[in-house]
Design a protein around this motif. Structure first.
Motif, mmCIF file in Angstrom:
data_model
loop_
_atom_site.group_PDB
_atom_site.id
_atom_site.type_symbol
_atom_site.label_atom_id
_atom_site.label_comp_id
_atom_site.label_asym_id
_atom_site.label_seq_id
_atom_site.Cartn_x
_atom_site.Cartn_y
_atom_site.Cartn_z
ATOM 1 N N GLN A 72 0.948 -1.120 -0.037
ATOM 2 C CA GLN A 72 0.673 0.417 -0.128
ATOM 3 C C GLN A 72 1.291 1.351 -0.328
ATOM 4 O O GLN A 72 0.836 2.084 -0.916
ATOM 5 C CB GLN A 72 -0.756 0.250 1.099
ATOM 6 C CG GLN A 72 -2.267 -0.959 0.743
ATOM 7 C CD GLN A 72 -2.879 -0.691 2.741
ATOM 8 O OE1 GLN A 72 -2.183 -1.033 3.813
ATOM 9 N NE2 GLN A 72 -4.120 -1.184 2.527
ATOM 10 N N VAL A 73 2.105 1.402 0.698
ATOM 11 C CA VAL A 73 2.911 2.509 1.057
ATOM 12 C C VAL A 73 2.991 2.529 -0.370
ATOM 13 O O VAL A 73 3.000 3.560 -0.712
ATOM 14 C CB VAL A 73 3.929 2.294 2.494
ATOM 15 C CG1 VAL A 73 4.415 3.618 1.671
ATOM 16 C CG2 VAL A 73 2.754 2.352 3.160
ATOM 17 N N GLU A 74 4.458 1.220 -1.488
ATOM 18 C CA GLU A 74 4.609 1.952 -2.147
ATOM 19 C C GLU A 74 3.910 1.681 -3.879
ATOM 20 O O GLU A 74 4.167 3.064 -4.467
ATOM 21 C CB GLU A 74 5.254 0.428 -2.776
ATOM 22 C CG GLU A 74 6.572 -0.287 -1.056
ATOM 23 C CD GLU A 74 7.494 -1.175 -2.153
ATOM 24 O OE1 GLU A 74 6.318 -2.277 -3.409
ATOM 25 O OE2 GLU A 74 7.905 -1.796 -1.883
ATOM 26 N N LYS A 78 4.263 5.290 -5.614
ATOM 27 C CA LYS A 78 4.495 6.064 -6.781
ATOM 28 C C LYS A 78 2.756 7.258 -7.072
ATOM 29 O O LYS A 78 3.315 7.399 -7.943
ATOM 30 C CB LYS A 78 4.023 4.344 -7.131
ATOM 31 C CG LYS A 78 4.188 4.394 -8.898
ATOM 32 C CD LYS A 78 4.105 3.374 -9.559
ATOM 33 C CE LYS A 78 3.554 3.093 -10.598
ATOM 34 N NZ LYS A 78 2.774 4.321 -11.673
ATOM 35 N N GLU A 79 2.406 6.745 -6.840
ATOM 36 C CA GLU A 79 1.058 7.858 -7.381
ATOM 37 C C GLU A 79 1.467 9.197 -6.276
ATOM 38 O O GLU A 79 1.333 9.907 -7.652
ATOM 39 C CB GLU A 79 -0.376 7.475 -6.115
ATOM 40 C CG GLU A 79 -1.519 7.934 -6.261
ATOM 41 C CD GLU A 79 -2.569 7.842 -5.395
ATOM 42 O OE1 GLU A 79 -3.366 8.883 -5.202
ATOM 43 O OE2 GLU A 79 -2.850 6.471 -5.583
ATOM 44 N N ILE A 80 2.089 9.292 -5.646
ATOM 45 C CA ILE A 80 3.061 10.314 -5.724
ATOM 46 C C ILE A 80 3.520 10.952 -6.368
ATOM 47 O O ILE A 80 4.562 12.540 -7.135
ATOM 48 C CB ILE A 80 2.720 10.904 -3.650
ATOM 49 C CG1 ILE A 80 2.259 10.955 -2.932
ATOM 50 C CG2 ILE A 80 4.512 12.164 -3.558
ATOM 51 C CD1 ILE A 80 2.646 9.976 -1.700
ATOM 52 N N GLN A 86 3.939 14.937 -12.990
ATOM 53 C CA GLN A 86 2.368 15.648 -13.489
ATOM 54 C C GLN A 86 3.048 17.009 -12.875
ATOM 55 O O GLN A 86 2.505 18.221 -14.325
ATOM 56 C CB GLN A 86 1.382 14.734 -13.459
ATOM 57 C CG GLN A 86 0.433 16.173 -13.810
ATOM 58 C CD GLN A 86 0.306 15.588 -15.762
ATOM 59 O OE1 GLN A 86 0.946 14.377 -15.884
ATOM 60 N NE2 GLN A 86 -0.217 16.320 -15.982
ATOM 61 N N ASN A 87 2.428 17.502 -12.004
ATOM 62 C CA ASN A 87 2.881 18.749 -11.574
ATOM 63 C C ASN A 87 3.961 19.668 -11.914
ATOM 64 O O ASN A 87 3.538 20.884 -12.511
ATOM 65 C CB ASN A 87 3.378 19.270 -9.963
ATOM 66 C CG ASN A 87 2.040 18.398 -9.738
ATOM 67 O OD1 ASN A 87 0.393 19.015 -10.099
ATOM 68 N ND2 ASN A 87 1.134 18.302 -7.691
ATOM 69 N N ALA A 88 5.544 19.165 -12.168
ATOM 70 C CA ALA A 88 6.349 19.540 -12.193
ATOM 71 C C ALA A 88 6.202 19.264 -13.925
ATOM 72 O O ALA A 88 6.672 20.626 -14.802
ATOM 73 C CB ALA A 88 7.376 18.121 -12.330
ATOM 74 N N LYS A 89 5.461 19.075 -14.715
ATOM 75 C CA LYS A 89 5.096 19.324 -16.428
ATOM 76 C C LYS A 89 4.750 20.440 -16.435
ATOM 77 O O LYS A 89 5.015 21.134 -17.502
ATOM 78 C CB LYS A 89 5.034 18.068 -16.919
ATOM 79 C CG LYS A 89 5.422 17.443 -17.842
ATOM 80 C CD LYS A 89 4.651 16.294 -18.867
ATOM 81 C CE LYS A 89 2.824 15.701 -19.407
ATOM 82 N NZ LYS A 89 2.634 14.594 -19.540
#
Length: 127
Positions: A72-74, A78-80, A86-89
């Motif tokens: 779950q943490v992994e 990955k989601e973060i 995406q935010n950087a792009k």
């Protein structure tokens, strides 16, 4: 038949019998004690084995829970990371758009200034 008159022989036989009975009683008590100790030992071994089984089951269950939480943490990490990428792009695209808009604005101002007489431009610069 003669009546038995030898009491000494009878007394020795009785005494010998008593000793044998006492010895047999001691042997019997020792055997019973040994069986009780054996039974207690077997009970303790069985209890220890049961505790070990329960602990192994608990460790196994905790290991499964930890693996589930780890996955779950992994997945969340990955989601973060995907969101950050995406935010950087989007941030880069936004900066490019702002830069483009600034250059376009500068070009428009230059075009506008080019259409006005110099004394009007000087007035605007003084304001």
């Amino acid at each position: 038949e003669e009546p038995v008159t030898d009491n000494e022989g009878v007394a020795e036989d009785v005494e010998e019998g008593d000793v044998k009975v006492r010895e047999a009683g001691v042997s019997l008590k020792a055997a019973i004690f040994e069986k009780q100790v054996s039974a207690k030992y077997l009970t303790m071994v069985a209890a220890k084995d049961q505790m070990i089984r329960q602990l192994k089951e608990r460790v196994s269950a905790l290991t499964e829970q930890n693996l589930h939480k780890k996955f779950q943490v992994e997945a969340r990490v990955k989601e973060i990371k995907d969101i950050k990428a995406q935010n950087a792009k989007e941030n880069v695209l936004y900066k490019l758009k702002v830069r483009q808009d600034c250059f376009q604005l500068i070009r428009r101002v230059k075009e506008w200034v080019g259409t006005k007489p110099p004394h009007e431009c000087a007035k605007l610069l003084k304001k």
